[in-house]
Design an enzyme around this catalytic site. Structure first.
Site, PDB file in Angstrom:
ATOM      1  N   CYS A   2      28.934  61.151  35.535  1.00 52.92           N
ATOM      2  CA  CYS A   2      29.655  62.326  35.303  1.00 52.92           C
ATOM      3  C   CYS A   2      31.024  62.133  35.644  1.00 52.92           C
ATOM      4  O   CYS A   2      31.427  61.301  36.529  1.00 52.92           O
ATOM      5  CB  CYS A   2      28.855  63.134  36.501  1.00 52.92           C
ATOM      6  N   HIS A  51      22.484  67.760  31.196  1.00 52.36           N
ATOM      7  CA  HIS A  51      23.593  67.479  32.214  1.00 52.36           C
ATOM      8  C   HIS A  51      24.549  68.745  32.328  1.00 52.36           C
ATOM      9  O   HIS A  51      25.155  69.197  33.309  1.00 52.36           O
ATOM     10  CB  HIS A  51      24.124  66.338  31.909  1.00 52.36           C
ATOM     11  N   GLU A  52      24.860  69.311  30.888  1.00 52.60           N
ATOM     12  CA  GLU A  52      26.026  69.950  31.255  1.00 52.60           C
ATOM     13  C   GLU A  52      25.665  71.531  31.491  1.00 52.60           C
ATOM     14  O   GLU A  52      26.279  72.170  32.156  1.00 52.60           O
ATOM     15  CB  GLU A  52      26.562  70.223  29.682  1.00 52.60           C
ATOM     16  N   HIS A 101      25.368  71.616  35.190  1.00 50.58           N
ATOM     17  CA  HIS A 101      26.761  72.006  35.761  1.00 50.58           C
ATOM     18  C   HIS A 101      26.918  73.628  35.981  1.00 50.58           C
ATOM     19  O   HIS A 101      27.403  73.982  37.077  1.00 50.58           O
ATOM     20  CB  HIS A 101      27.792  71.535  34.929  1.00 50.58           C
TER      21      HIS A 101
HETATM   22 ZN    ZN Z   1      28.941  65.729  34.641  1.00 50.71          ZN
END
Ligand code: ZN
Length: 218
Positions: free
Chosen positions: A129, A171-172, A175
């Site tokens: 990341c 993953h995004e 976030h």
């Molecule tokens: Zn990330």
């Protein structure tokens, strides 16, 4: 239309984005420990005039490419709104492409994305990341997800994503919910960039699992 600062004196989204873009060039990336990475984001509801949204998306793209990374979420540049960008040219050897499903992902904008797992298959690979520089760890994730949301023009998204793009989408989107990959990683797999380069560059993390002592999904 730009909304004025709210009663608590917090800048509006328009003010915040305009200030962020004023300097030009890649945006500064925030790293783990910054509260904005942990506090979740507000849905995007068309607060930005189209030209400003376009400039914000372009700045996210520039920042992602400069890093370089394959995705970037607005909180990583300090903006708590549900917008992320993804793009992966996937310049990897054939054996890596096959093992990880790392196929090219064209640039795209995810507005108000959500995902849910499709099927029971899971995929576990090292992941890093931009907000946690210098480290990677193995994350087991659904191999396929249903992605819903909108694009930057407000058009609805509803599709099944597989392979490495499914990992990037998860993953995004995480976030935007204040979740870092660390939260989902096996702690025993944590590896420095140096260890990654020297030891764990194989297409799959099986050797790392054996030698570091963590389990992979069946
Ligand atoms: Zn990330």
């Amino acid at each position: 239309m730009g909304a004025p600062a709210d009663r608590a004196g917090r800048p509006s989204l328009v003010e915040q984005v305009e200030e962020l873009l004023a300097a030009g060039g890649p945006l500064p990336l925030l790293e783990a420990g910054e509260p904005v990475l942990r506090q979740g984001t507000a849905p995007y509801d068309g607060e930005l005039p189209p030209a400003l949204l376009g400039r914000f998306v372009a700045a996210l793209r520039l920042t992602m490419r400069a890093a370089p990374g394959v995705g970037l979420a607005a909180p990583q540049v300090g903006v708590a709104v549900r917008i992320a960008v993804i793009e992966d040219p996937a310049p990897v050897p054939e054996e890596v492409r096959v093992a990880r499903g790392r196929v090219p992902q064209p640039f795209r904008v995810l507005v108000n994305p959500s995902y849910e797992g499709v099927g029971l298959e899971r995929a576990a690979f090292f992941e890093g990341c931009l907000s946690v520089p210098g480290w990677q760890a193995v994350v087991s994730r659904p191999a396929a997800v249903r992605l819903t949301g909108q694009d930057e023009h407000g058009r609805a998204l509803d599709e099944v994503v597989t392979g490495w793009p499914a990992r990037i989408v998860q993953h995004e989107t995480d976030h935007l919910d204040g979740v870092l990959y660390l939260d989902r990683a096996d702690p025993r797999s944590f590896s420095s960039s140096r260890a990654m380069a020297e030891r764990w560059n194989a297409p799959t993390p099986h050797a790392a699992a054996r030698e570091l002592g963590f389990r992979l999904p069946e």
